[in-house]
Design an enzyme around this catalytic site. Structure first.
Site, PDB file in Angstrom:
ATOM      1  N   ASP A   1      32.696  -8.924 -11.361  1.00 12.92           N
ATOM      2  CA  ASP A   1      32.949  -7.887 -10.357  1.00 12.92           C
ATOM      3  C   ASP A   1      31.746  -6.996 -10.098  1.00 12.92           C
ATOM      4  OD1 ASP A   1      33.118  -6.579 -12.765  1.00 12.92           O
ATOM      5  OD2 ASP A   1      35.132  -5.752 -12.452  1.00 12.92           O
ATOM      6  N   ARG A   2      30.751  -7.030 -10.995  1.00 12.30           N
ATOM      7  CA  ARG A   2      29.542  -6.233 -10.749  1.00 12.30           C
ATOM      8  C   ARG A   2      28.447  -7.091 -10.122  1.00 12.30           C
ATOM      9  NH1 ARG A   2      28.488  -1.880 -15.514  1.00 12.30           N
ATOM     10  NH2 ARG A   2      30.624  -1.126 -15.648  1.00 12.30           N
TER      11      ARG A   2
ATOM     12  N   ASP B   1      32.784 -10.565 -15.942  1.00 11.09           N
ATOM     13  CA  ASP B   1      33.979 -10.992 -15.209  1.00 11.09           C
ATOM     14  C   ASP B   1      33.751 -11.089 -13.707  1.00 11.09           C
ATOM     15  OD1 ASP B   1      33.706  -8.223 -15.061  1.00 11.09           O
ATOM     16  OD2 ASP B   1      35.848  -7.890 -14.819  1.00 11.09           O
TER      17      ASP B   1
ATOM     18  N   LYS C   1      36.229  -4.516  -7.299  1.00 12.93           N
ATOM     19  CA  LYS C   1      34.868  -4.718  -6.838  1.00 12.93           C
ATOM     20  C   LYS C   1      34.540  -6.203  -6.973  1.00 12.93           C
ATOM     21  CE  LYS C   1      32.998  -2.959 -11.221  1.00 12.93           C
ATOM     22  NZ  LYS C   1      34.124  -2.459 -12.000  1.00 12.93           N
TER      23      LYS C   1
ATOM     24  N   SER D   1      34.749  -7.051 -19.281  1.00 11.28           N
ATOM     25  CA  SER D   1      33.756  -6.914 -18.223  1.00 11.28           C
ATOM     26  C   SER D   1      32.327  -7.164 -18.689  1.00 11.28           C
ATOM     27  CB  SER D   1      33.905  -5.540 -17.584  1.00 11.28           C
ATOM     28  OG  SER D   1      33.119  -5.478 -16.431  1.00 11.28           O
ATOM     29  N   HIS D   2      31.484  -6.136 -18.561  1.00  8.86           N
ATOM     30  CA  HIS D   2      30.059  -6.296 -18.868  1.00  8.86           C
ATOM     31  C   HIS D   2      29.778  -6.127 -20.360  1.00  8.86           C
ATOM     32  CE1 HIS D   2      31.146  -2.172 -18.394  1.00  8.86           C
ATOM     33  NE2 HIS D   2      30.109  -1.841 -19.144  1.00  8.86           N
TER      34      HIS D   2
ATOM     35  N   ASP E   1      28.179  -9.905 -13.529  1.00 11.94           N
ATOM     36  CA  ASP E   1      28.495  -9.555 -14.917  1.00 11.94           C
ATOM     37  C   ASP E   1      29.531 -10.489 -15.542  1.00 11.94           C
ATOM     38  OD1 ASP E   1      30.718  -8.689 -13.503  1.00 11.94           O
ATOM     39  OD2 ASP E   1      31.108  -7.046 -14.890  1.00 11.94           O
TER      40      ASP E   1
END
Ligand code: G16
Length: 541
Positions: A281-282, A279, A376, A113-114, A277
């Site tokens: 999703d943010r 991937d 998300k 992710s982030h 971010d």
């Protein structure tokens, strides 16, 4: 083709965290590390014989190698088909969409992710179930149990599969279907939003900057915002995904997306700014001269949801993670719908979305989403904002003022203490825990404590229980502090302190100023500075 059965031993520490297993990239590259975990996923979910899976990742270092291993292991265990994004790339929301749209048995997402990427950065592996969402704790527990008893894994001996062009190939009896990573996702966005209204907005001269942070969303944002909706060429910056995210930290917040913040606070700011971010999703939302906190963002989306075609009949309910500010609760109250409070982690929204109890969900950690997926969705949130702005035709700043005038303002901030000694962080939390019964009624740095508890959650749909989800302390006058240890870090411990206070009338104060009493009370209660040996937080968002 030959299938090897390789002897192995359990590797300690393969416990999935808030969202999948995240470790240093070099840890994942150690012998058997990835293979052990992938085999444990297969074992934890009852095997993959005859199943169809989705596979993709955010393109970080080791993504391509790991994808080939997952394919060979899926083939060795009898999977029927794997749908893979071209070059093994898929944003997390796009993966969730494919899992659902194609009626598959779930999927593997390769992402931390982030967290920063690259050889010295982080890597991660996550399993999503057939509803498209992150595996619930019952499944991650079964996977973790399997990591503790594993003695062998199965892998096919084969050359790398060509993933560079869409089309079907085979690996033994398994079909590998390579798909364009953007197409199905872009089509879904077009079903949800009023693309004509957004295109008209851009045609009228509306300007924006989307910072893809050299992560996965670049190609999605370019295809949708620039090519389809007509945002000026160059509106999407840092659009080319790179294995090390260009050396950056792909976390869309005012600290890590500073160039975007500087632009938006300066004299040449476009009308609208956004970032996503690693991937995808943010999201981060910024107007000219104003940063919108994720907690406020989800509240604004809820309050304006009926302006968007998919939500025009209203929301069935909303949900937020416990540390997220209570701005959403105020909107829900006005709309007359339920507002659920869940533990941190998108997986806890899954049942509410599946059961039709919640339509919209949000988290302080820059995640917003709806029942269109079970993850998300960064770009979805940006399009939601654009749709609202296209209808309401006012600057973000005015929209926020209007929102706060209607609902009051939940001043909010999160203070992170990163890479704290794990033992020190644990003792801080256990001392807090011990204080809980005696805190109510006391005065801490001038604030009177009205309630203190450790958050636990009973899922209203399946009755599952999640204990120890963070400590919360409420103060007279509406202030609140929440203490929690991060479940996504890979080094030491990260203490998160979530601070909130509410005002009905004073709407333009600096949040850090407004929160000073709550910050002082938080330190008085938890002795943060002493315990962490830090004078100030490492990251303030
Ligand atoms: C993950 C989860 C989110 C959660 C966040 C919190 O985000 O998907 O639902 O809010 O972790 O992280 P922490 O435990 O560090 O506070 P992501 O974007 O990393 O997948």
């Amino acid at each position: 083709m030959k299938i090897d059965t390789v002897s192995t031993k359990p590797i300690a520490g393969q416990k999935p965290g808030t969202s999948g297993l995240r470790k240093k990239t070099h840890t994942f590259q150690e012998p058997h590390y990835l293979e052990n975990f992938v085999q444990s996923i297969w074992d934890g979910i009852g095997g993959v014989q005859g199943k169809t899976l989705v596979l993709g990742g955010d393109g970080r270092h080791f993504n391509d190698r790991a994808a080939q291993v997952v394919l060979r292991m899926a083939a060795a265990s009898g999977a029927a088909r794997v749908i893979v994004g071209r070059d093994a790339l898929l944003s997390t929301p796009a993966a969730s969409n494919l899992i659902r749209a194609r009626g598959t048995d779930g999927g593997i997402i390769l992402s931390a992710s982030h967290n920063p990427g690259g050889p010295r950065g982080d890597f991660g592996v996550k399993f999503n179930t057939a509803n498209g969402g992150p595996a619930p704790e019952s499944v991650t527990d079964a996977i973790f149990d399997a990591t503790k008893t594993i003695s062998e894994y199965r892998i096919m001996e084969a050359h790398d599969v060509d993933l560079s062009t869409p089309g079907e190939r085979t690996l033994g009896d398994m079909v590998i279907e390579v798909v364009d990573p953007v197409e199905a996702y872009a089509a879904l966005m077009e079903e949800i939003f009023d693309f004509d209204a957004i295109a008209d907005l851009f045609a009228s001269g509306f300007t924006m900057r989307f910072d893809a942070m050299h992560a996965i969303t670049g190609p999605y944002a370019k295809a949708i915002l620039e090519d389809r909706l007509g945002a000026a060429k160059g509106s999407v910056v840092n659009a080319e995904p790179r294995p090390d995210f260009g050396g950056g930290h792909p976390d869309p917040n005012p600290i890590w997306a500073k160039p975007l913040m500087d632009l938006m606070m300066g004299p040449h700011a476009p009308d609208f700014g956004a970032a996503s971010d690693g991937d995808g999703d943010r999201n981060m939302i910024v107007g000219r001269g104003i940063y919108v906190t994720p907690s406020d963002s989800v509240a604004v989306l809820a309050a304006n949801a009926t302006l968007v075609p998919r939500y025009q009949d209203g929301l069935r309910g909303v949900a937020r993670s416990m540390p997220t500010s209570r701005a959403l609760d105020r909107v829900a109250e006005k709309l007359g719908v339920d507002c659920y409070e869940t533990p941190t982690g998108w997986k806890f929204f899954g049942n509410l979305l599946d059961a039709g109890r919640a339509t919209l969900c949000g988290e302080e950690s820059a995640g917003t989403g709806s029942d269109h997926l079970r993850e998300k969705d960064g770009l979805w949130a940006v399009l939601f904002w654009l749709n609202i702005l296209a209808v309401r035709k006012m600057p973000v700043k005015d929209l926020m003022t209007d929102h706060w005038q209607t609902f009051g303002r939940n001043y909010y901030s999160r203070h992170d203490y990163e890479d704290v000694d794990a033992q020190a962080a644990k003792s801080l939390m256990s001392e807090l825990h011990a204080q809980i019964p005696t805190l109510p009624g006391t005065e801490e740095a001038g604030l009177r404590v009205t309630k203190a508890d450790e958050f636990a959650y009973d899922d209203p749909v399946d009755g599952s229980h999640a204990a120890s989800q963070g400590m919360r302390v409420q103060f007279e006058g509406g202030g609140r502090v929440v203490f929690r240890l991060s479940g996504t870090g890979t080094v030491g411990a990260t203490l998160r302190v979530y601070l909130e206070t509410y005002d009905r009338k004073a709407l333009d104060d600096d949040p850090q100023e407004r929160l000073k009493p709550v910050i002082a009370a938080a330190d008085a209660i938890a002795h943060i500075r002493k315990r962490t040996e830090r004078d100030r937080p490492d990251v303030i968002t």
